[in-house]
Design a protein around this motif. Structure first.
Motif, PDB file in Angstrom:
ATOM      1  N   ARG A 164      -5.977  17.110 -49.944  1.00  0.00           N
ATOM      2  CA  ARG A 164      -4.677  16.194 -49.763  1.00  0.00           C
ATOM      3  C   ARG A 164      -3.563  16.557 -49.279  1.00  0.00           C
ATOM      4  NH1 ARG A 164      -3.299  13.442 -54.379  1.00  0.00           N
ATOM      5  NH2 ARG A 164      -4.676  13.575 -55.446  1.00  0.00           N
ATOM      6  N   HIS A 165      -4.073  17.670 -48.600  1.00  0.00           N
ATOM      7  CA  HIS A 165      -2.717  18.134 -47.447  1.00  0.00           C
ATOM      8  C   HIS A 165      -3.240  17.464 -46.573  1.00  0.00           C
ATOM      9  CE1 HIS A 165      -1.946  21.229 -44.903  1.00  0.00           C
ATOM     10  NE2 HIS A 165      -2.635  20.937 -43.635  1.00  0.00           N
ATOM     11  N   PHE A 166      -3.989  17.502 -45.709  1.00  0.00           N
ATOM     12  CA  PHE A 166      -4.020  15.858 -44.775  1.00  0.00           C
ATOM     13  C   PHE A 166      -3.756  15.064 -44.761  1.00  0.00           C
ATOM     14  CE2 PHE A 166      -7.705  19.245 -43.848  1.00  0.00           C
ATOM     15  CZ  PHE A 166      -6.845  19.836 -42.252  1.00  0.00           C
ATOM     16  N   PHE A 167      -4.058  14.404 -45.471  1.00  0.00           N
ATOM     17  CA  PHE A 167      -3.327  13.176 -45.659  1.00  0.00           C
ATOM     18  C   PHE A 167      -2.093  12.820 -46.298  1.00  0.00           C
ATOM     19  CE2 PHE A 167      -7.900  11.859 -47.099  1.00  0.00           C
ATOM     20  CZ  PHE A 167      -8.225  10.983 -46.380  1.00  0.00           C
ATOM     21  N   ARG A 168      -1.271  13.680 -46.563  1.00  0.00           N
ATOM     22  CA  ARG A 168       0.026  14.079 -47.026  1.00  0.00           C
ATOM     23  C   ARG A 168       0.662  14.782 -45.564  1.00  0.00           C
ATOM     24  NH1 ARG A 168       1.106  12.182 -52.372  1.00  0.00           N
ATOM     25  NH2 ARG A 168       3.685  13.224 -51.567  1.00  0.00           N
ATOM     26  N   VAL A 252       3.794   5.334 -28.116  1.00  0.00           N
ATOM     27  CA  VAL A 252       3.880   6.535 -28.842  1.00  0.00           C
ATOM     28  C   VAL A 252       5.006   5.002 -30.039  1.00  0.00           C
ATOM     29  CG1 VAL A 252       5.228   8.490 -29.670  1.00  0.00           C
ATOM     30  CG2 VAL A 252       4.329   7.925 -27.227  1.00  0.00           C
ATOM     31  N   ILE A 253       4.248   5.597 -31.504  1.00  0.00           N
ATOM     32  CA  ILE A 253       4.625   4.421 -32.443  1.00  0.00           C
ATOM     33  C   ILE A 253       5.638   6.032 -33.338  1.00  0.00           C
ATOM     34  CG2 ILE A 253       3.900   3.653 -34.492  1.00  0.00           C
ATOM     35  CD1 ILE A 253       1.394   3.603 -33.506  1.00  0.00           C
ATOM     36  N   GLU A 254       7.185   5.412 -33.229  1.00  0.00           N
ATOM     37  CA  GLU A 254       7.697   6.070 -33.931  1.00  0.00           C
ATOM     38  C   GLU A 254       7.809   5.538 -35.295  1.00  0.00           C
ATOM     39  OE1 GLU A 254      10.192   7.940 -32.737  1.00  0.00           O
ATOM     40  OE2 GLU A 254       9.028   6.966 -30.374  1.00  0.00           O
ATOM     41  N   GLU A 255       8.485   6.572 -36.039  1.00  0.00           N
ATOM     42  CA  GLU A 255       7.806   6.578 -37.679  1.00  0.00           C
ATOM     43  C   GLU A 255       6.843   7.175 -38.216  1.00  0.00           C
ATOM     44  OE1 GLU A 255      11.389   4.686 -39.237  1.00  0.00           O
ATOM     45  OE2 GLU A 255      12.741   5.497 -38.739  1.00  0.00           O
ATOM     46  N   CYS A 256       5.841   7.713 -37.033  1.00  0.00           N
ATOM     47  CA  CYS A 256       4.664   7.358 -38.208  1.00  0.00           C
ATOM     48  C   CYS A 256       3.716   8.375 -37.247  1.00  0.00           C
ATOM     49  CB  CYS A 256       3.420   6.253 -36.781  1.00  0.00           C
ATOM     50  SG  CYS A 256       1.950   5.970 -36.508  1.00  0.00           S
ATOM     51  N   GLY A 257       2.838   9.070 -38.747  1.00  0.00           N
ATOM     52  CA  GLY A 257       2.303   9.941 -38.276  1.00  0.00           C
ATOM     53  C   GLY A 257       0.692   9.944 -37.331  1.00  0.00           C
ATOM     54  N   HIS A 258      -0.792  10.511 -38.189  1.00  0.00           N
ATOM     55  CA  HIS A 258      -1.496  10.347 -37.930  1.00  0.00           C
ATOM     56  C   HIS A 258      -1.707   9.094 -38.214  1.00  0.00           C
ATOM     57  CE1 HIS A 258      -5.477  11.675 -35.886  1.00  0.00           C
ATOM     58  NE2 HIS A 258      -6.067  12.165 -37.441  1.00  0.00           N
ATOM     59  N   TRP A 259      -1.968   9.029 -39.818  1.00  0.00           N
ATOM     60  CA  TRP A 259      -2.642   7.480 -40.288  1.00  0.00           C
ATOM     61  C   TRP A 259      -2.157   6.209 -40.050  1.00  0.00           C
ATOM     62  CZ3 TRP A 259      -6.606  10.626 -41.290  1.00  0.00           C
ATOM     63  CH2 TRP A 259      -6.402  12.479 -41.916  1.00  0.00           C
TER      64      TRP A 259
END
Length: 280
Positions: A164-168, A252-259
């Motif tokens: 859950r730490h990684f996904f969030r 690079v994708i703005e407003e985006c993280g790893h998922w």
């Protein structure tokens, strides 16, 4: 979505995989701690135009969990055997996270068959170009997971809290990965042998760096696309792609993280569709 579950013997392992859609072939390589499931949202959007083959890589979910063979070239050989089992000659490659190194190896080993290579939020090891930073420096968990026995000791029994730490926390939008998907990955990680086996993707990072260094001595001629989330790998992905390939797209994708597939589904589907159409 008409999703067919299949199994194939390839390169000494038995892999579980799903097949869905119709059109040009897209072979999907997942990362950690995910499985073929991470591509279901992409298949749902683009299955009417492409035929997706999404395996659980060796060591994950319902595929075999051997004690060796997790370096990029070996996993690439797994994929070539899977493609042969499906009688497929030409294909696009799509990867995410630690599925990326094997996807790069596959593109090199099958340059005459691969139509394109897409690497999404991929760590590139073993490169050497101005500004390059080894992902092991930037991400604490890579070094920890390489110590597989200690990691197992710390995580077993706490899989839900840890994943859950990684996904969030690795997301720009912490709610992007649905709770149902988190629970599915927790269940898979609790299967006998799954945590131990899947951590081998990290344990083989030194070999991955050596193989990437060797393979990338010559530039990759397969068209390559690389995207990273601004809140995660940033420009590492596109910078690395430009260092190893001659024909590169992405950014690079703005407003985006790893998922990326969950956080920016519409954007990445449009980009992949455009890229694959031009690469055919």
């Amino acid at each position: 979505m008409d999703l067919k579950h299949k199994r194939a013997e390839t390169n000494g392992v038995r892999l579980h995989y799903v097949v869905a859609g119709s059109g040009p072939i897209v072979l999907c390589l997942h990362g950690w701690p995910e499985t073929h499931r991470e591509y279901l949202i992409i298949i749902e959007r683009l299955g009417h135009k492409y035929r997706f083959i999404a395996p659980d890589l060796r060591g994950f979910a319902d595929s075999d969990k051997p004690f060796s063979g997790y370096e990029p070239k070996t996993i690439a050989a797994d994929m070539l055997g899977l493609l042969d089992a499906e009688d497929i000659e030409h294909f696009h490659i799509l990867s995410h996270d630690l599925g990326g190194p094997a996807s790069v190896a596959l593109a090199y080993l099958a340059e005459d068959r691969a139509l394109s290579l897409s690497t999404i939020e991929t760590p590139f090891f073993g490169l050497d170009y101005p500004g390059y930073v080894d992902p092991r420096i930037a991400y604490w968990h890579l070094g920890m997971h390489m110590n597989m026995d200690i990691t197992r000791f710390l995580i077993e029994g706490r899989e839900e809290q840890y994943l859950r730490h990684f996904f969030r926390d690795f997301a720009y939008d912490p709610t992007a990965v649905p709770e149902s998907e988190i629970q599915a990955y927790v269940m898979q990680m609790r299967q006998p042998g799954n945590l131990r086996a899947s951590l081998n993707l990290y344990g083989s990072i030194p070999q991955s760096a050596d193989q990437m260094r060797e393979l990338t001595e010559e530039k990759l001629t397969v068209p390559m696309m690389a995207w990273g989330g601004r809140s995660s790998f940033g420009s590492h992905c596109i910078d690395s792609a430009k260092a190893i390939a001659t024909n590169v797209h992405g950014g690079v994708i703005e407003e985006c993280g790893h998922w990326v597939f969950q956080e920016r589904t519409g954007f990445i589907c449009e980009e992949m569709d455009r890229f694959w159409a031009n690469a055919d």
